[in-house]
Design an enzyme around this catalytic site. Sequence first.
Site, PDB file in Angstrom:
ATOM      1  N   HIS A 113       0.785  -0.914  -0.275  1.00  0.00           N
ATOM      2  CA  HIS A 113      -0.152  -0.291  -0.341  1.00  0.00           C
ATOM      3  C   HIS A 113       0.873   1.059   0.106  1.00  0.00           C
ATOM      4  O   HIS A 113       1.883   1.662   0.470  1.00  0.00           O
ATOM      5  CB  HIS A 113      -1.337  -0.317   1.245  1.00  0.00           C
ATOM      6  CG  HIS A 113      -0.778   0.065   2.699  1.00  0.00           C
ATOM      7  ND1 HIS A 113      -0.013   1.503   2.689  1.00  0.00           N
ATOM      8  CD2 HIS A 113      -0.538  -0.269   3.419  1.00  0.00           C
ATOM      9  CE1 HIS A 113      -0.279   1.267   4.373  1.00  0.00           C
ATOM     10  NE2 HIS A 113       0.280  -0.078   4.672  1.00  0.00           N
ATOM     11  N   ASP A 136       5.757   1.362   7.630  1.00  0.00           N
ATOM     12  CA  ASP A 136       4.032   0.950   7.149  1.00  0.00           C
ATOM     13  C   ASP A 136       4.343   2.112   6.316  1.00  0.00           C
ATOM     14  O   ASP A 136       3.492   2.687   6.711  1.00  0.00           O
ATOM     15  CB  ASP A 136       3.442   1.019   7.932  1.00  0.00           C
ATOM     16  CG  ASP A 136       2.217   0.724   8.136  1.00  0.00           C
ATOM     17  OD1 ASP A 136       2.081  -0.193   7.262  1.00  0.00           O
ATOM     18  OD2 ASP A 136       1.509   0.354   8.992  1.00  0.00           O
ATOM     19  N   GLU A 177      -5.363   2.003   2.689  1.00  0.00           N
ATOM     20  CA  GLU A 177      -4.673   1.281   3.412  1.00  0.00           C
ATOM     21  C   GLU A 177      -5.281   1.289   4.706  1.00  0.00           C
ATOM     22  O   GLU A 177      -6.321   0.044   5.440  1.00  0.00           O
ATOM     23  CB  GLU A 177      -3.500  -0.214   2.780  1.00  0.00           C
ATOM     24  CG  GLU A 177      -3.627  -0.864   4.242  1.00  0.00           C
ATOM     25  CD  GLU A 177      -3.804  -1.395   5.218  1.00  0.00           C
ATOM     26  OE1 GLU A 177      -3.153  -1.944   6.217  1.00  0.00           O
ATOM     27  OE2 GLU A 177      -2.225  -0.298   5.783  1.00  0.00           O
ATOM     28  N   GLU A 178      -4.830   2.418   4.840  1.00  0.00           N
ATOM     29  CA  GLU A 178      -4.894   2.580   6.286  1.00  0.00           C
ATOM     30  C   GLU A 178      -6.505   2.790   6.668  1.00  0.00           C
ATOM     31  O   GLU A 178      -6.622   3.444   8.404  1.00  0.00           O
ATOM     32  CB  GLU A 178      -4.080   3.885   6.931  1.00  0.00           C
ATOM     33  CG  GLU A 178      -2.213   3.270   6.330  1.00  0.00           C
ATOM     34  CD  GLU A 178      -1.779   2.799   7.926  1.00  0.00           C
ATOM     35  OE1 GLU A 178      -2.175   2.302   9.026  1.00  0.00           O
ATOM     36  OE2 GLU A 178      -0.259   2.087   7.684  1.00  0.00           O
ATOM     37  N   ASP A 219       3.168  -5.939   3.773  1.00  0.00           N
ATOM     38  CA  ASP A 219       2.586  -5.188   4.714  1.00  0.00           C
ATOM     39  C   ASP A 219       3.418  -4.695   5.639  1.00  0.00           C
ATOM     40  O   ASP A 219       2.731  -5.828   6.450  1.00  0.00           O
ATOM     41  CB  ASP A 219       1.343  -4.703   4.911  1.00  0.00           C
ATOM     42  CG  ASP A 219       0.609  -3.380   5.672  1.00  0.00           C
ATOM     43  OD1 ASP A 219       1.523  -2.747   5.777  1.00  0.00           O
ATOM     44  OD2 ASP A 219      -0.476  -3.116   6.068  1.00  0.00           O
TER      45      ASP A 219
END
Length: 384
Positions: free
Chosen positions: A299, A311, A350-351, A384
């Site tokens: 992501h 991340d 994604e977050e 991820d």
Amino acid sequence: MLIIGIAIVLGTLIVALSIVTLVKVNKKFHTTLDNSEKLTISSKAVHPSSDSVLDASIRIDEVMSYLNEFQRIATANNGTRAVNTPGFNATLNYIENYLTANTNYKITKTFFFLRDFVLASNPILISSINGAKKNYTYSTNLAIAEFYHVKYSTSANFSSSIQLTVIPNVGCSDDDWQKATLPPQDRVALVKRGICGFQDKAILAAKYNVAALLIYNDGESPDRVSPLEVNLAQDNAIPALFLSFTVGQVLVNAAKNSSTNITVQLIIDVKNLPDFPVGNICADTPTGDVTQTIVIGSHSDSVTAGSGINDNGSGSAANLALAVSLARLFRTSTYAKYKYRVRFCWWGAEELGLLGADFHVKQAKNSSIVGERLSDYLINLNYD
């Protein structure tokens, strides 16, 4: 530099795992084209020597350059690459432009739209325990805040007191909700963080028709005491706040006495804004059976409060390194083309709850185009 160093280690491991998987699937593909056969990849096989040619083509200095670029983008854009920020848009442009300049892949950028909102005023939370009222502190500085708003909460104006009910355990099952101190319907439910996702708790809260949801931190370590910045699903329809562990425990302890009358007042004033676009990028190898596709995903967005180098800058950089290295090899006459197609993807949002990947899967489920159907995917590798 420490963060980027850790990201390099993670990126290297991701590349190694990808190489082993690609090679093993390719060998499997030569043996059978039976879609019904289940592919099993043993973790014991993960070591970078599985394909010395592809392994040797990976340039760690390039991975470092990608990570440095992600950091540069974040630094130039208020320290973040979160969706709906210039930093995220710059990240997408960088990935797309780099792939265009360094590969002959088919590059596709697709957009989906997300809700946006602002708080018209700071939320208010007041508890009353046997008539003793407490007005809790709201702050964007989570270190001093006693509670914080939850993204995609709806508005609420409960200026009159509403009874509080405590959901046992962590509110991840129907059994938890059915054993609440008081029936949840039309009450404010208090739920502890843990086990399932915040969105899962909210879905169950809506199922039991709560008036509002209060989630509190679990206090299992010093960094799990303050309230958190979290989000619920895009279609969430209940008001919600996130409390510190300390506030949550005060309310839980008071509720242990059945003679104690606990009520809360809360006000959340949310102003909806126009939806905003979020992009996914996918890049396909020009050769290989499109009905036998390996998807390698990572992501591209960070959280609001950081640059996202670990991340998921590590995954995005490793994905980019593998894509470019494979493109170089495919341009040579000595490296055999794979029988399957490889699709490299960088998901957005994604977050906020895996929204980019979820959008892609929904599109694939509904597609009748050969090569774009979910049935055309052989395996998905998510880093991820």
